[in-house]
Design an enzyme around this catalytic site. Sequence first.
Site, PDB file in Angstrom:
ATOM      1  N   TYR A  92      -1.685  -0.517  11.068  1.00  0.00           N
ATOM      2  CA  TYR A  92      -1.857  -1.174   9.756  1.00  0.00           C
ATOM      3  C   TYR A  92      -0.665  -0.881   8.847  1.00  0.00           C
ATOM      4  O   TYR A  92      -0.025  -1.805   8.323  1.00  0.00           O
ATOM      5  CB  TYR A  92      -3.153  -0.700   9.091  1.00  0.00           C
ATOM      6  N   LYS A 121       2.281  -3.359   7.295  1.00  0.00           N
ATOM      7  CA  LYS A 121       2.534  -3.532   5.857  1.00  0.00           C
ATOM      8  C   LYS A 121       3.980  -3.149   5.531  1.00  0.00           C
ATOM      9  O   LYS A 121       4.651  -3.807   4.734  1.00  0.00           O
ATOM     10  CB  LYS A 121       1.563  -2.681   5.027  1.00  0.00           C
ATOM     11  N   THR A 155       0.817  -1.215   0.000  1.00  0.00           N
ATOM     12  CA  THR A 155       0.000   0.000   0.000  1.00  0.00           C
ATOM     13  C   THR A 155       0.853   1.269   0.000  1.00  0.00           C
ATOM     14  O   THR A 155       2.002   1.244   0.475  1.00  0.00           O
ATOM     15  CB  THR A 155      -0.895  -0.001   1.266  1.00  0.00           C
ATOM     16  N   ASP A 156       0.266   2.356  -0.460  1.00  0.00           N
ATOM     17  CA  ASP A 156       0.985   3.650  -0.410  1.00  0.00           C
ATOM     18  C   ASP A 156       1.121   4.160   1.023  1.00  0.00           C
ATOM     19  O   ASP A 156       1.922   5.053   1.295  1.00  0.00           O
ATOM     20  CB  ASP A 156       0.293   4.691  -1.301  1.00  0.00           C
ATOM     21  N   GLU A 157       0.333   3.588   1.962  1.00  0.00           N
ATOM     22  CA  GLU A 157       0.348   4.104   3.339  1.00  0.00           C
ATOM     23  C   GLU A 157       1.697   3.898   4.025  1.00  0.00           C
ATOM     24  O   GLU A 157       1.987   4.534   5.026  1.00  0.00           O
ATOM     25  CB  GLU A 157      -0.773   3.462   4.179  1.00  0.00           C
TER      26      GLU A 157
END
Length: 349
Positions: free
Chosen positions: A156, A160, A131-133
């Site tokens: 989260y 990741k 993810t970009d997060e």
Amino acid sequence: MKKILITGGAGFIGSHVVRLFVNKYPEVEIFNLDKLTYAGNLENLSDIDSKPNYHFVKGDIVDAPFINALFEREQFDGVIHLAAESHVDRSIANPMEFIFTNVVGTVNLLNAAKSIWQGHYEGHRFYHISTDEVYGALGDTGAFKETTPYSPHSPYSASKASSDHFVRAYHDTYGLPTVISNCSNNYGPNQFPEKLIPLFINNIKHNKSLPVYGKGINVRDWLYVEDHARAIDLIFHQGKTGETYNIGGNNEWRNIDLIKKLIEIMDRKLGRPEGTSLQLITYVTDRAGHDLRYAIDATKLRTELGWEPTIKFAEGFEQTVDWYLSHEEWLNNVTSGSYQEYYHKMYGE
Ligand code: NAD
Ligand code: DAU
């Protein structure tokens, strides 16, 4: 490749990836491994589940002996790993589940692939979906590149980020043929209605309040889920081993603007006077550690592999609303918990 394992294939993005692969590659055996948590729903795949090249395996990626036995038995040629705990708010309430599934589960899969491929990596690939997060939050300008340093803020995104580091470490240390992609926010059919768009569609439909976190000024870059699935297909087959590719929609929206657009579409489709549902907007306490803005620079994917989003947002957003409005039973099932009963009926336990 003769056998591909897709993890998390009963979830939102995974189900679109499984459908694409099962239909596009009829000569390849596609295995969907999923624990069927609250977010996993076999109803998402009812249109393809009788295809001869599709196989469903119920299982937990945290269970190392089970994963090792599955890899030994099936001798997968490739892995596309999507299974994860994916909702930021749940990670704030219960981080441990995210560490087990997202970190330990990913490392279990890496170990199992390494063990069956035993250094003979020709024709094999381990593709990790991220993810970009992991890159953290942007200010008003700029966009994440593949070289942007990691700076996760939620449990989260930290889980990741950790799994991404393990994937790279297994490439650098053991030569495992890995590839990673980091994507922006997806929208489309089959997304669990805890995420902004399906949650708000459901709430507008039922005249329930729309809880906007903080001032609603956070910005997300939205991509139609089928465009993400196409990018995954391309990267899995043509991406360079050891590389990372950013995937994004080039489509930034402030939450409050997106919500107002959604209200406009929903009021029209529900036959309500324009603006009726604006009164449902309720500003609530902000999400802890809420990242202000995400934006993706997908130049590498475009220039190296020729990928671009194909679905225009105006079109994809309308289609998405239509899908939820015409799949009332799906929405009722996932929100009432009766899809769990469906699973128990099908598989026992
Ligand atoms: P989702 O929550 O809809 O689906 C996750 C799936 O994984 C479910 O089917 C669930 O049953 C399964 N799963 C969870 N724990 C498991 C376990 N221990 N063992 C086996 N299966 C398990 O998630 P999603 O939104 O489809 O996201 C899929 C992947 O894409 C995730 O890795 C996520 O981090 C990543 N991603 C999501 C987005 C997005 O906007 N949704 C954007 C970028 C990246
Ligand atoms: O950027 C990719 C990520 O996008 C994925 O890695 C995650 O798995 C996925 O869940 C998504 O994360 P977000 O936190 O951006 O998505 P969510 O739909 O939860 O929230 C989108 C924005 O809307 C965010 O700024 C928080 C806000 N929001 C969300 C909910 C659920 C609200 O204002 N109210 C809400 O009730």
